[in-house]
Each structure stands twice: as C-alpha cells, then as structure tokens.
Design a protein around this motif. Structure first.
Motif, short mmCIF file in Angstrom:
data_model
loop_
_atom_site.label_atom_id
_atom_site.label_comp_id
_atom_site.label_asym_id
_atom_site.label_seq_id
_atom_site.Cartn_x
_atom_site.Cartn_y
_atom_site.Cartn_z
N THR A 306 13.93 -31.66 54.12
CA THR A 306 14.10 -32.82 55.02
C THR A 306 14.38 -32.61 56.85
N PRO A 307 13.99 -33.47 57.50
CA PRO A 307 13.79 -33.64 58.64
C PRO A 307 15.11 -33.30 59.24
N PHE A 308 15.23 -32.50 60.72
CA PHE A 308 16.16 -32.04 61.40
C PHE A 308 16.66 -33.22 62.40
N LYS A 309 17.85 -33.24 62.89
CA LYS A 309 17.74 -34.59 64.15
C LYS A 309 17.67 -33.71 65.42
N GLN A 310 17.43 -33.07 65.71
CA GLN A 310 16.93 -32.36 66.62
C GLN A 310 16.23 -31.04 66.95
N PRO A 311 14.93 -30.52 66.96
CA PRO A 311 14.58 -29.17 66.39
C PRO A 311 15.65 -28.16 66.48
N LEU A 312 15.35 -27.33 65.26
CA LEU A 312 15.87 -25.95 65.39
C LEU A 312 15.69 -25.02 65.30
N SER A 313 16.25 -23.38 65.85
CA SER A 313 16.20 -22.46 65.25
C SER A 313 16.67 -21.67 64.76
N ASP A 314 18.16 -22.43 64.87
CA ASP A 314 19.06 -21.25 64.62
C ASP A 314 19.09 -21.28 62.18
N THR A 315 19.15 -19.97 61.81
CA THR A 315 18.79 -19.58 60.63
C THR A 315 19.56 -19.86 60.16
N SER A 316 20.99 -20.05 60.05
CA SER A 316 22.58 -20.00 59.88
C SER A 316 22.44 -21.72 59.48
N GLU A 317 22.10 -22.83 60.42
CA GLU A 317 22.29 -23.61 60.86
C GLU A 317 21.01 -24.36 60.03
N ILE A 318 19.99 -23.94 59.48
CA ILE A 318 18.70 -25.10 58.99
C ILE A 318 19.52 -24.34 57.50
N MET A 319 19.81 -22.93 56.88
CA MET A 319 20.25 -22.58 55.70
C MET A 319 21.61 -23.35 54.96
N ASN A 320 22.52 -24.02 56.13
CA ASN A 320 23.19 -25.07 55.43
C ASN A 320 23.05 -26.46 55.57
N LEU A 321 22.33 -27.14 56.53
CA LEU A 321 21.10 -27.80 55.55
C LEU A 321 20.34 -28.11 54.40
N ILE A 322 20.08 -26.80 54.18
CA ILE A 322 18.51 -26.80 52.99
C ILE A 322 19.89 -26.44 51.61
N SER A 323 21.31 -25.51 51.58
CA SER A 323 21.86 -25.50 50.70
C SER A 323 22.48 -26.82 49.47
N PRO A 324 22.88 -28.44 50.35
CA PRO A 324 23.04 -29.05 49.56
C PRO A 324 21.45 -29.91 48.94
N ILE A 325 20.42 -29.98 48.76
CA ILE A 325 19.49 -30.17 48.72
C ILE A 325 19.01 -29.16 47.47
N PHE A 326 19.30 -28.08 47.77
CA PHE A 326 18.92 -27.16 46.88
C PHE A 326 19.55 -27.93 44.94
N ASP A 327 20.70 -27.87 45.37
CA ASP A 327 21.97 -28.59 44.83
C ASP A 327 21.19 -29.41 44.03
N LYS A 328 20.76 -30.18 44.93
CA LYS A 328 20.09 -31.16 43.66
C LYS A 328 19.29 -31.78 43.41
N VAL A 329 18.09 -30.75 43.83
CA VAL A 329 16.36 -30.56 43.55
C VAL A 329 17.05 -29.37 41.99
N TYR A 330 17.60 -28.87 42.44
CA TYR A 330 17.40 -27.42 41.30
C TYR A 330 17.71 -28.56 39.60
N LYS A 331 17.02 -27.70 38.99
CA LYS A 331 17.02 -28.09 37.30
C LYS A 331 17.47 -26.82 36.10
N ASP A 332 18.47 -26.82 35.19
CA ASP A 332 18.62 -25.92 34.51
C ASP A 332 17.43 -26.32 33.08
N GLY A 333 17.22 -24.77 32.75
CA GLY A 333 16.31 -24.64 31.91
C GLY A 333 14.99 -24.38 32.09
N LEU A 334 15.14 -23.93 33.02
CA LEU A 334 13.50 -23.82 32.79
C LEU A 334 13.39 -22.41 34.05
#
Length: 417
Positions: A306-334
């Motif tokens: 995902t692109p950010f709305k503004q440039p970021l360097s905070d690890t926790s904030e970037i993790m929070n943005l990744i987490s819902p995307i991870f849930d969408k793209v993860y596939k079982d059985g692999l």
C-alpha cells in the motif's frame, strides 16, 4: 594520498580471533540457512576451494581436510567491523567505510617512505587491538589504492605503495579487475582491445566519451593517478530499504508467516531510519512451493502492499497498515518458503513536504523509534522489539553451526579459566 584498508578473509578471521584452536586451520563460513559457503580462510582457499559452493555437497571434503565450518554470525562480524572503523578513525579525520571489511583513509602526506611506514603502523595497530589481519594499499587515487591492495595481500608485510611509474604494474591487471568496471563494461572494452588497466588509462578520451559513460572516463583518469570526482563520491541517496529471508522449514499457517513479515518490516524500518528517511509506501511478498518433496518444485509468489498518505518511518504504524492487507492476500493450503518487505519512495526525514490536510507525524513517534534503534545498536538487534514480531520465532533461518556473539552479548562473553 589514499590508503585502502581491507580485512583479510574477514568473516573467517573474526571466527579465529576468539577461537585459538582455529589457528592455521581451514575455516568456511556459510550463508543464510547454512546453504552455501560465502567466506573462506586463506588455508581453505589454498586447497582450491571456491566460494559459492553448496555446503551439503562438500561435507566429505571438509571432513577430509579438517575444515571448521560455521554459520554466519552477523552480530559478531558487524561489531568487529565497527571496532576496525573506530580504530581507523584515530589515524585520520577522513575515513570512508566502503563495506563491512574495507575502508578508504585519506591523508595530506605525499612522502612515499612515510606513507609506507604509516600503512605498517595502521596494520599493526588493527592486528594488536582486534586480532584481525588487514592489508593496506597506498596510491594517489582511490581506484589505484584498491588495485594496490590486491598486491598488498600477496606480500608478507601486507602493505603496498603504488610506484610512481605505474605502467609495468597496471599491465598485469586485467580490465575486469579494475574497480568501477563491471563485467558488462569489461566485455565491451575487450572487444576494442582494452584488456588491461594500463590500456584503459592510455585510451584517448574521445573514444571513451563516444562509447562509454562518464564513470569509465573517471576510472581512466584515476588510473593515471589524476585526482578527479570518482564514482563513489557522487553516490545517490537510497531509494528503498528492505529485508527478505528464507525460512528454515516451510510455513503452512498464517500466524508464523505474519510474525515473519512484521519482523522483516522492523528490520527494513531500522535500515530506513539509519539513513534518516521516511517511506512513501510498502510492498511485501511470500514465495510458496506446491510440493517440497519433488525435485522440480513448482509454485509462485503472493504480493501485497500500500502507498502511505504521507511519508512514514514509524515501525508500529507501518505494521498496522500491513496487517489488514496480509489478511486479504494470505491463502491457505500453501507451503511458504520465503518472505520479504520493501519500503519504497524514500525521502529525507526532515525536509519532505507535508500535506496540509493530514495531521503531521508527532515528534514523539520519531523519538520513540530513535530510542529503540539506539538500544538495539548498543545491546544487539532484537533486544527491544514489537510483540507482533513473535517471541519464539521458530521460522527463523537455520544456523546450526553458529559461534557465540563474543562481543555483543553479555551471556556469551569469553571467560578466562
């Protein structure tokens, strides 16, 4: 005058410093997951062994020649490198680290005899203070100094001063061995008869301008001993920061895979903040195989980001943005074998243009992350981490032959009995 200081067989030498039993013994250092040999001691090179060879194919060879094999101990190597760089800083104000095991040092002294004596003093001090052998190349340009270091490695005293009349020496240096000339340029140069460093230095400027880049022109001037703006002096700022690793065994459930992605995100963010940058967005991927038992494994990649709305360097904030995307793209059985994270669009941390309609990054965020980075630099990476990165991390890369972190872990400091 430039001095090029290069540690000899750096990874293997670091292993020998704290293990006297390895004196005179061949040493091999393995890559991630103990896959291939990435570093050899001088004794192992003398046996004709080549770097990049798979470890599992050479176990019989190692046993026959009593080779000590160890996993890559990055914490030890990084700390020993920092010690060497700090020592070099006591000899001159202008020290330019070039890689983990080499650096350039510049002085205003052009007296040949004094420069050689100075180089010997550097070598002796580094050896005495760290136990690491280094070689020293001396020349009026960085390109020549790096070439001189190749000759220094073959001398017992480990110091070589490039002679004022360089022709005889440069005629022995192949064009592919010249710093700044990649394999692509080397092939093109050979097609027009430029096969050695000396021939490049003597090539008319209009020919180089017509067929090659400014980098090749600067290299040719440097080979003549003429100071000029060399390639490394105009380095571009990093545009991205990332981290990727293979797992020690395939992952088949989402939780450990999520932990790995978050851990790699933390490492990438730490690298980015080390350059005082912020990222415009993040991409991540998983690599999977359909069947690990077959010789020809088939599989593919899964991507997210995902692109950010503004440039970021905070690890926790970037993790929070990744987490819902991870849930969408993860596939079982692999069966997931590798994952990686890439932060892209890096901009300077203190000079980027904020958005008028988006709340600015709070200064407390930068201070917190800087504090965590400082603690991890002092006590070792991972001393302070986010819980999202996991605690047991059974998915981490295999390093079954790892030596102790003698200089960066309180529980592994050598004990004299």
């Amino acid at each position: 005058m430039f001095f090029h200081i290069d540690s000899n067989s750096f990874y293997a030498s670091c292993e020998k410093v704290f293990n006297p039993n390895l004196a005179g013994r061949p040493v091999a250092v393995l890559s991630n997951n103990d896959g291939c040999v990435v570093a050899c001691s001088a004794e192992l090179k003398a046996l004709g062994f080549k770097i990049g060879t798979p470890y599992h194919q050479n176990k019989e060879f190692f046993a026959r020649h009593n080779v000590h094999v160890c996993s890559s101990n990055y914490a030890l190597y990084g700390d020993m490198s920092n010690r060497v760089m700090r020592i070099l800083g006591t000899f001159a104000a202008n020290v330019e680290p070039y890689s983990i095991d080499e650096a350039f040092l510049e002085t205003a002294n052009n007296n040949r005899d004094k420069c050689v004596e100075f180089g010997r003093h550097i070598r002796a001090t580094v050896l005495q203070w760290t136990g690491l052998p280094v070689s020293v190349g001396i020349a009026p340009t960085k390109t020549l100094a790096k070439i001189a270091n190749r000759a220094a490695k073959k001398l017992p005293e480990g110091v070589f001063d490039m002679p004022a009349d360089q022709r005889a020496f440069l005629e022995t240096v192949g064009i592919g061995d010249v710093w700044g000339i990649g394999e692509g340029f080397a092939k093109r140069l050979r097609t027009i008869g430029i096969t050695t460093a000396w021939r490049l230095a003597q090539t008319p400027q209009h020919i180089i301008r017509q067929y090659f880049t400014a980098c090749v022109m600067r290299t040719a001037w440097a080979l003549l001993g003429k100071p000029c703006l060399e390639a490394e002096d105009i380095a571009e700022p990093a545009q991205s920061a990332g981290c990727s690793r293979s797992f020690n065994a395939p992952l088949t459930s989402p939780d450990p895979l999520r932990e790995a992605i978050m851990h790699y995100t933390a490492i990438a963010c730490e690298k980015m903040r080390g350059d005082r940058s912020r990222a415009a967005g993040v991409n991540f991927y998983f690599r999977y195989f359909d069947d690990f038992k077959t010789r020809h494994r088939t599989g593919g990649f899964i991507f997210g980001g995902t692109p950010f709305k503004q440039p970021l360097s905070d690890t926790s904030e970037i993790m929070n943005l990744i987490s819902p995307i991870f849930d969408k793209v993860y596939k079982d059985g692999l069966k997931y074998r590798k994952a990686g994270v890439l932060l892209y669009g890096l901009v300077p941390r203190d000079t980027w243009q904020p958005d008028l309609f988006i709340p600015p990054v709070p200064p407390e965020s930068d201070r917190l992350n800087d504090c965590i980075d400082a603690l991890n630099r002092k006590h070792g990476r991972g001393s302070v981490f986010r819980l999202a990165e996991g605690t047991d991390r059974k998915w981490t890369m295999r390093r079954g032959l790892l030596s102790k972190r003698y200089t960066s872990n309180w529980n592994e400091i050598p004990v004299v009995k």
